[in-house]
Design an enzyme around this catalytic site. Structure first.
Site, PDB file in Angstrom:
ATOM      1  N   ASN A  53       0.872  -1.176   0.000  1.00  0.00           N
ATOM      2  CA  ASN A  53       0.000   0.000   0.000  1.00  0.00           C
ATOM      3  C   ASN A  53       0.911   1.227   0.000  1.00  0.00           C
ATOM      4  O   ASN A  53       1.472   1.583   1.031  1.00  0.00           O
ATOM      5  CB  ASN A  53      -0.900  -0.019   1.238  1.00  0.00           C
ATOM      6  CG  ASN A  53      -1.731   1.256   1.359  1.00  0.00           C
ATOM      7  OD1 ASN A  53      -1.781   2.062   0.423  1.00  0.00           O
ATOM      8  ND2 ASN A  53      -2.379   1.445   2.497  1.00  0.00           N
ATOM      9  N   TRP A  54       1.029   1.834  -1.158  1.00  0.00           N
ATOM     10  CA  TRP A  54       1.955   2.966  -1.284  1.00  0.00           C
ATOM     11  C   TRP A  54       1.399   4.259  -0.692  1.00  0.00           C
ATOM     12  O   TRP A  54       2.099   5.265  -0.639  1.00  0.00           O
ATOM     13  CB  TRP A  54       2.321   3.194  -2.754  1.00  0.00           C
ATOM     14  CG  TRP A  54       3.254   2.154  -3.295  1.00  0.00           C
ATOM     15  CD1 TRP A  54       3.890   1.169  -2.599  1.00  0.00           C
ATOM     16  CD2 TRP A  54       3.654   2.006  -4.663  1.00  0.00           C
ATOM     17  NE1 TRP A  54       4.668   0.422  -3.457  1.00  0.00           N
ATOM     18  CE2 TRP A  54       4.547   0.911  -4.727  1.00  0.00           C
ATOM     19  CE3 TRP A  54       3.359   2.692  -5.842  1.00  0.00           C
ATOM     20  CZ2 TRP A  54       5.133   0.492  -5.918  1.00  0.00           C
ATOM     21  CZ3 TRP A  54       3.940   2.277  -7.032  1.00  0.00           C
ATOM     22  CH2 TRP A  54       4.818   1.186  -7.066  1.00  0.00           C
ATOM     23  N   LYS A  55       0.120   4.254  -0.333  1.00  0.00           N
ATOM     24  CA  LYS A  55      -0.515   5.479   0.186  1.00  0.00           C
ATOM     25  C   LYS A  55      -0.239   6.641  -0.784  1.00  0.00           C
ATOM     26  O   LYS A  55      -0.245   6.422  -1.988  1.00  0.00           O
ATOM     27  CB  LYS A  55      -0.038   5.752   1.619  1.00  0.00           C
ATOM     28  CG  LYS A  55      -0.235   4.513   2.514  1.00  0.00           C
ATOM     29  CD  LYS A  55      -0.037   4.759   3.980  1.00  0.00           C
ATOM     30  CE  LYS A  55      -0.261   3.452   4.736  1.00  0.00           C
ATOM     31  NZ  LYS A  55      -0.174   3.596   6.179  1.00  0.00           N
ATOM     32  N   HIS A  87      -9.510   1.378   5.000  1.00  0.00           N
ATOM     33  CA  HIS A  87      -8.237   1.603   5.696  1.00  0.00           C
ATOM     34  C   HIS A  87      -8.470   2.573   6.864  1.00  0.00           C
ATOM     35  O   HIS A  87      -9.293   3.482   6.759  1.00  0.00           O
ATOM     36  CB  HIS A  87      -7.201   2.166   4.719  1.00  0.00           C
ATOM     37  CG  HIS A  87      -5.818   2.143   5.291  1.00  0.00           C
ATOM     38  ND1 HIS A  87      -5.380   3.086   6.185  1.00  0.00           N
ATOM     39  CD2 HIS A  87      -4.803   1.270   5.131  1.00  0.00           C
ATOM     40  CE1 HIS A  87      -4.138   2.788   6.544  1.00  0.00           C
ATOM     41  NE2 HIS A  87      -3.766   1.703   5.924  1.00  0.00           N
ATOM     42  N   GLU A 127      -6.896   5.012   7.823  1.00  0.00           N
ATOM     43  CA  GLU A 127      -6.712   6.423   7.465  1.00  0.00           C
ATOM     44  C   GLU A 127      -7.980   6.970   6.803  1.00  0.00           C
ATOM     45  O   GLU A 127      -8.335   8.129   6.978  1.00  0.00           O
ATOM     46  CB  GLU A 127      -5.470   6.567   6.564  1.00  0.00           C
ATOM     47  CG  GLU A 127      -4.198   6.373   7.385  1.00  0.00           C
ATOM     48  CD  GLU A 127      -3.021   5.757   6.649  1.00  0.00           C
ATOM     49  OE1 GLU A 127      -3.007   5.770   5.404  1.00  0.00           O
ATOM     50  OE2 GLU A 127      -2.113   5.237   7.330  1.00  0.00           O
ATOM     51  N   GLU A 151      -5.236  -4.337  10.822  1.00  0.00           N
ATOM     52  CA  GLU A 151      -4.195  -3.325  11.002  1.00  0.00           C
ATOM     53  C   GLU A 151      -4.462  -2.535  12.279  1.00  0.00           C
ATOM     54  O   GLU A 151      -5.259  -1.589  12.265  1.00  0.00           O
ATOM     55  CB  GLU A 151      -4.184  -2.360   9.810  1.00  0.00           C
ATOM     56  CG  GLU A 151      -3.893  -3.028   8.486  1.00  0.00           C
ATOM     57  CD  GLU A 151      -3.335  -2.028   7.475  1.00  0.00           C
ATOM     58  OE1 GLU A 151      -2.281  -2.325   6.899  1.00  0.00           O
ATOM     59  OE2 GLU A 151      -3.925  -0.956   7.280  1.00  0.00           O
ATOM     60  N   GLY A 193       2.829   2.769  10.789  1.00  0.00           N
ATOM     61  CA  GLY A 193       3.793   3.844  10.594  1.00  0.00           C
ATOM     62  C   GLY A 193       4.519   4.242  11.870  1.00  0.00           C
ATOM     63  O   GLY A 193       5.173   5.278  11.918  1.00  0.00           O
ATOM     64  N   SER A 233       3.708  -1.693  10.392  1.00  0.00           N
ATOM     65  CA  SER A 233       5.162  -1.774  10.552  1.00  0.00           C
ATOM     66  C   SER A 233       5.738  -3.145  10.166  1.00  0.00           C
ATOM     67  O   SER A 233       6.679  -3.633  10.797  1.00  0.00           O
ATOM     68  CB  SER A 233       5.571  -1.380  11.972  1.00  0.00           C
ATOM     69  OG  SER A 233       5.184  -0.034  12.241  1.00  0.00           O
ATOM     70  N   GLY A 251       2.932  -0.819   4.328  1.00  0.00           N
ATOM     71  CA  GLY A 251       3.034   0.584   3.951  1.00  0.00           C
ATOM     72  C   GLY A 251       4.477   0.969   3.669  1.00  0.00           C
ATOM     73  O   GLY A 251       5.034   0.667   2.618  1.00  0.00           O
ATOM     74  N   GLY A 252       5.114   1.598   4.642  1.00  0.00           N
ATOM     75  CA  GLY A 252       6.460   2.154   4.463  1.00  0.00           C
ATOM     76  C   GLY A 252       7.468   1.223   3.798  1.00  0.00           C
ATOM     77  O   GLY A 252       8.177   1.625   2.866  1.00  0.00           O
TER      78      GLY A 252
HETATM   79  P1  13P Z   1       3.189   0.778   7.704  1.00  0.00           P
HETATM   80  O1  13P Z   1       3.664  -0.527   7.120  1.00  0.00           O
HETATM   81  O2  13P Z   1       3.913   1.961   7.158  1.00  0.00           O
HETATM   82  O3  13P Z   1       3.114   0.716   9.182  1.00  0.00           O
HETATM   83  O4  13P Z   1       1.659   0.969   7.175  1.00  0.00           O
HETATM   84  C1  13P Z   1       0.762  -0.069   7.356  1.00  0.00           C
HETATM   85  C2  13P Z   1      -0.452   0.237   6.572  1.00  0.00           C
HETATM   86  O5  13P Z   1      -1.225   1.124   6.910  1.00  0.00           O
HETATM   87  C3  13P Z   1      -0.691  -0.546   5.345  1.00  0.00           C
HETATM   88  O6  13P Z   1      -1.971  -0.337   4.851  1.00  0.00           O
END
Ligand code: 13P
Length: 255
Positions: free
Chosen positions: A9-11, A95, A97, A167, A173, A212, A233-234
């Site tokens: 997930n590149w956001k 998600h 967010e 999640e 993050g 993470s 994510g990251g």
């Molecule tokens: P991180 O891997 O950056 O913690 O993000 C997780 C996430 O929200 C994936 O959708």
């Protein structure tokens, strides 16, 4: 046997050129690997450019969000049909967010998930508790409620196509991953709820962990009975790092 599913997930990251460069490198390394489902979710602007690159390998294209309606006056939104047109095989919905920053509720997420299935796109339905929920011992209530609400419109005969992503908000993050035991406890609970809702099909639904995830913790997470993959994510922004996650996740998941 549930096939491991590792999703990036590149956001809101990467230019089109950066996205294509990643996809080329990733596609070359992944090839036609069939023992794992690798999924890449770029931001909307890069879907059209990344799709054709991924078509040359076994990875699938995903969007990060969708609107449930087919078309109409919904400025700034994108429909399931449009995502199908771009070649998306998956789309992330609900998600944390989106829930926290854009006020999305379970009923809206449920409509999105059902609308995606109608277009043969597999929804990745996200659930997860906040730190406050966890500290107040409300984790299972919150996750149970989100599951019930967000999956309310999934027909039982299509349930095997969905993916659930657990999640915990406090692990996103933050570098603070849930321990494999904490994650498994919630994954086991999610599995029970899925089986109660969908019967034997509940055992076929893949449940990803997110928060993470990195190359150095994916193996121990995937070793848990009900962790079938990860939503990353990251650590998915770098092709080498995400490739490692896919490779390690695949070998541990199918062990
Ligand atoms: P991180 O891997 O950056 O913690 O993000 C997780 C996430 O929200 C994936 O959708």
């Amino acid at each position: 046997m549930r096939k491991p599913i590792l999703a990036a997930n590149w956001k809101m990251h990467k230019t089109v050129a950066e996205a294509v460069r990643f996809a080329e490198e990733f596609a070359k390394a992944l090839g036609d690997e069939q023992s794992v489902d690798a999924v890449i979710a770029p931001p909307f602007h890069a879907l059209a450019a990344v799709g054709p690159v991924l078509a040359g390998c076994s990875a699938e294209l995903s969007a990060q969000n969708v609107h449930p309606e087919e078309k109409g006056a919904f400025t700034g939104e994108i429909s399931p049909g449009m995502l199908a047109d771009l070649g998306c095989g998956y789309t992330i919905v609900g998600h944390s967010e989106r829930r926290a920053l854009f006020g999305e509720d379970d009923a809206f997420i449920a409509r999105k998930a059902a609308a995606l299935l109608a277009h043969q796109i597999r929804p990745i339905v996200c659930v997860g508790e906040s730190l406050e929920d966890r500290e107040a011992n409300r984790t299972l209530d919150v996750v149970g409620g989100q599951l019930q609400g967000s999956l309310a419109e999934i027909p039982s005969d299509r349930a095997a196509e969905i993916v659930v992503a657990y999640e915990p908000v406090w692990a996103i993050g933050t570098g603070r991953t849930a321990t494999p035991e904490i994650a498994q406890e919630v994954h086991g609970f999610i599995r029970e709820r899925l089986s109660a809702r969908f019967g034997p099909t509940g055992a076929e639904i893949r449940i990803q962990y997110g928060g993470s995830v990195k190359p150095d913790n994916i193996r121990e997470l995937m070793a848990q009975a009900d962790i079938d993959g990860a939503l990353v994510g990251g650590a998915s922004l770098d092709a080498t790092s995400f490739l490692q996650i896919v490779t390690f996740g695949r070998s541990e998941g199918s062990a």
